[in-house]
Design a protein around this motif. Structure first.
Motif, PDB file in Angstrom:
ATOM      1  N   ASP A 120      -8.482   5.028   5.149  1.00 61.35           N
ATOM      2  CA  ASP A 120      -9.403   6.285   4.329  1.00 61.35           C
ATOM      3  C   ASP A 120      -8.760   7.543   4.988  1.00 61.35           C
ATOM      4  O   ASP A 120      -9.217   8.365   4.072  1.00 61.35           O
ATOM      5  N   PHE A 121      -8.141   8.181   6.316  1.00 66.02           N
ATOM      6  CA  PHE A 121      -7.848   9.220   6.332  1.00 66.02           C
ATOM      7  C   PHE A 121      -6.441   9.271   5.178  1.00 66.02           C
ATOM      8  O   PHE A 121      -6.257  10.530   5.294  1.00 66.02           O
ATOM      9  N   LEU A 122      -5.628   8.931   5.228  1.00 70.38           N
ATOM     10  CA  LEU A 122      -4.394   8.876   4.196  1.00 70.38           C
ATOM     11  C   LEU A 122      -4.845   9.105   2.933  1.00 70.38           C
ATOM     12  O   LEU A 122      -4.053   9.590   1.897  1.00 70.38           O
ATOM     13  N   LYS A 123      -5.790   8.396   2.628  1.00 67.29           N
ATOM     14  CA  LYS A 123      -6.535   8.506   0.687  1.00 67.29           C
ATOM     15  C   LYS A 123      -7.799   9.890   0.579  1.00 67.29           C
ATOM     16  O   LYS A 123      -7.188  10.555  -0.103  1.00 67.29           O
ATOM     17  N   THR A 168      -1.748   7.274  -1.674  1.00 69.42           N
ATOM     18  CA  THR A 168      -1.598   6.106  -2.100  1.00 69.42           C
ATOM     19  C   THR A 168      -1.014   5.211  -1.161  1.00 69.42           C
ATOM     20  O   THR A 168       0.137   5.414  -0.120  1.00 69.42           O
ATOM     21  N   VAL A 169      -1.700   4.601  -0.599  1.00 67.69           N
ATOM     22  CA  VAL A 169      -1.444   2.930   0.112  1.00 67.69           C
ATOM     23  C   VAL A 169      -0.829   1.929  -0.372  1.00 67.69           C
ATOM     24  O   VAL A 169      -1.658   1.601  -0.963  1.00 67.69           O
ATOM     25  N   MET A 170       0.263   1.713   0.385  1.00 71.23           N
ATOM     26  CA  MET A 170       1.047   0.265   0.146  1.00 71.23           C
ATOM     27  C   MET A 170       0.426  -0.703   1.676  1.00 71.23           C
ATOM     28  O   MET A 170       0.440   0.255   2.720  1.00 71.23           O
ATOM     29  N   LEU A 171       0.023  -1.481   1.485  1.00 69.45           N
ATOM     30  CA  LEU A 171      -0.124  -2.597   2.433  1.00 69.45           C
ATOM     31  C   LEU A 171       0.742  -3.811   2.725  1.00 69.45           C
ATOM     32  O   LEU A 171       1.285  -4.288   1.411  1.00 69.45           O
ATOM     33  N   GLY A 172       1.626  -4.053   3.210  1.00 74.46           N
ATOM     34  CA  GLY A 172       2.406  -5.293   3.489  1.00 74.46           C
ATOM     35  C   GLY A 172       1.473  -5.963   4.328  1.00 74.46           C
ATOM     36  O   GLY A 172       1.311  -6.193   5.848  1.00 74.46           O
ATOM     37  N   VAL A 173       1.839  -6.736   3.755  1.00 77.32           N
ATOM     38  CA  VAL A 173       1.152  -8.159   3.776  1.00 77.32           C
ATOM     39  C   VAL A 173       2.244  -9.556   4.086  1.00 77.32           C
ATOM     40  O   VAL A 173       3.131  -9.986   3.551  1.00 77.32           O
ATOM     41  N   PRO A 174       1.627 -10.646   4.618  1.00 70.09           N
ATOM     42  CA  PRO A 174       1.761 -12.217   4.601  1.00 70.09           C
ATOM     43  C   PRO A 174       2.170 -12.399   2.898  1.00 70.09           C
ATOM     44  O   PRO A 174       1.879 -12.265   2.304  1.00 70.09           O
ATOM     45  N   THR A 175       3.305 -13.690   2.663  1.00 65.95           N
ATOM     46  CA  THR A 175       3.397 -14.099   1.364  1.00 65.95           C
ATOM     47  C   THR A 175       1.980 -14.917   1.486  1.00 65.95           C
ATOM     48  O   THR A 175       2.016 -14.617  -0.004  1.00 65.95           O
ATOM     49  N   LYS A 234      -9.192  -2.130  -0.028  1.00 69.68           N
ATOM     50  CA  LYS A 234      -8.977  -0.801   0.249  1.00 69.68           C
ATOM     51  C   LYS A 234      -8.301  -0.458  -0.660  1.00 69.68           C
ATOM     52  O   LYS A 234      -7.336   1.960  -0.212  1.00 69.68           O
ATOM     53  N   GLY A 235      -7.003  -0.659  -0.519  1.00 69.35           N
ATOM     54  CA  GLY A 235      -5.470  -0.094  -0.037  1.00 69.35           C
ATOM     55  C   GLY A 235      -5.041   0.366  -2.070  1.00 69.35           C
ATOM     56  O   GLY A 235      -6.238  -0.092  -3.239  1.00 69.35           O
TER      57      GLY A 235
END
Length: 424
Positions: free
Chosen positions: A227-230, A239-246, A267-268
């Motif tokens: 929320d802060f970044l956006k 713009t928020v990118m999330l790094g997640v598992p395969t 939310k991303g």
């Protein structure tokens, strides 16, 4: 104060706040969208005694112990450091330090020469909480080099180092403010090259949803960070990118079984599944599995108005490091072989053919796990109980060149071909 004056005061206040927000992030950039780009991850964590960081040891180990599996070709570096390893001719094998400005400059020079669009600079939580100055210096040098060589650049916060209790993402919020205010990463002094997407600067939060992490994604303040970044009126608008598992979509295998992860993902704006070690060129149906997963992932993301970024990598090797970390389960050298670039190219064409419009390459300089695409040595040093992968007889710049060929396909400068390209 009458109502008219109050209205004027409020309007003035909002206008000042808006101007203040605009002054933090430049609207100008050479890279307004991730689409059509090949970006790589940049670790920048290599140190050497005498490089100004205060390191008292070589990050590369000794003649019997090493934490890297791939040796760089150091023939073009202005500054190198002797290591305990020996080359076949008996000379001391040398290594670079990421802290040297000339090292970072050379890496970005290569990016431009080979058509690699840019990199995500890794910013580890451990560096953030320790306020590690050496990592800040490397970032400063990288942003200057990105401007100098017209390369896209963005920040990726890696949650590695965040503990199970007593810590949350508040430190990242304060660090982002520092990066914006002091380093002016989203408003470089020279050419503006910070990566944007949907008209906003991209910030990545990596390490969300992995079961081997000590923290619980439900109680480390991820929603507040996103929320802060956006939405923060001064430092947000990102713009928020999330790094997640395969296996983020099915919440199994390498992913936590918690539907809350999907709430966070929604939310991303961009999604980056981590696929290193998840596919191999040695398994005859793995590219079909990659294809099917990519198609289904993209479908889910489109339904939820999220853009999808596949992760690809040239190969993997964890032999030397596993001897220290997993002595009862030592991995073979080159456990996921590069096959002269064949494995890398298979992933490129498979993901693009499945509908991907942008790529993330893991990694630019990661020699610890043998995934680096920068110039590597085909004649690595010898050791009593260590072993390094080679380049399969290919030129040291082979993977930089292949990455540049992928970028040409994304720019529609050449057609997609399942046959690995050959250099003329």
């Amino acid at each position: 104060m009458n109502l008219k004056k109050i209205a004027v005061f409020m309007l003035y206040g909002f206008s000042v706040l808006n101007l203040q927000a605009q002054s933090k992030h430049s609207k100008e950039t050479l890279y307004p969208s991730y689409k059509g780009l090949v970006m790589a991850g940049y670790q920048g964590w290599f140190r050497a005694e005498g490089d100004g960081t205060g390191s008292k040891r070589f990050a590369y180990g000794n003649e019997n112990v090493s934490n890297i599996d791939m040796w760089p070709d150091v023939s073009e570096y202005k500054v190198t450091y002797p290591t305990p390893f020996k080359l076949k001719n008996g000379q001391a094998a040398k290594f670079f330090s990421s802290h040297d400005k000339s090292t970072v400059d050379l890496h970005f020079k290569w990016m431009r020469e080979y058509g690699v669009d840019g990199v995500f600079m890794q910013r580890f939580f451990s560096n953030v909480k320790d306020k590690d100055q050496a990592s800040v210096t490397i970032l400063k040098n990288a942003f200057e080099a990105a401007s100098k060589y017209d390369r896209a650049i963005a920040l990726m916060y890696d949650l590695s180092g965040l503990k199970a209790s007593g810590e949350d993402c508040s430190a990242i919020i304060e660090d982002w403010k520092r990066m914006v205010d002091e380093l002016k990463i989203t408003n470089q002094a020279g050419k503006k090259t910070y990566l944007h997407h949907n008209g906003k600067p991209v910030v990545t939060i990596w390490g969300v949803g992995f079961p081997d992490r000590p923290y619980n994604i439900r109680n480390i303040g991820l929603e507040r960070l996103i929320d802060f970044l956006k939405n923060d009126p001064v430092y947000g608008g990102c713009t928020v990118m999330l790094g997640v598992p395969t296996s983020w979509r099915n919440l199994n295998a390498d992913c936590i079984n918690d539907p809350y992860l999907h709430e966070l993902i929604k939310k991303g704006d961009l999604l980056l599944p981590w696929t290193v070690q998840r596919y191999s060129g040695l398994l005859h149906n793995d590219m079909e599995r990659l294809r099917d997963n990519t198609v289904d992932d993209i479908k889910w993301c489109k339904e939820n108005k999220i853009d999808y970024v596949p992760c690809i990598y040239p190969g993997f090797s964890w032999h030397n490091l596993s001897k220290q970390e997993f002595p009862d389960d030592v991995k073979p050298v080159g456990s996921i072989p590069r096959q002269g670039g064949r494995f890398f190219w298979q992933q490129i064409v498979t993901t693009l053919n499945a509908g991907a419009t942008m790529l993330y390459v893991a990694m630019f300089d990661e020699v610890n796990e043998g995934t680096a695409i920068f110039k590597g040595s085909d004649t690595p040093p010898q050791g009593n109980s260590v072993a390094f992968i080679d380049m399969d007889g290919k030129p040291s710049d082979h993977y930089l060149w292949l990455t540049g060929e992928a970028a040409k396909i994304l720019r529609n400068e050449k057609p997609l071909s399942f046959k690995i390209p050959e250099r003329k």
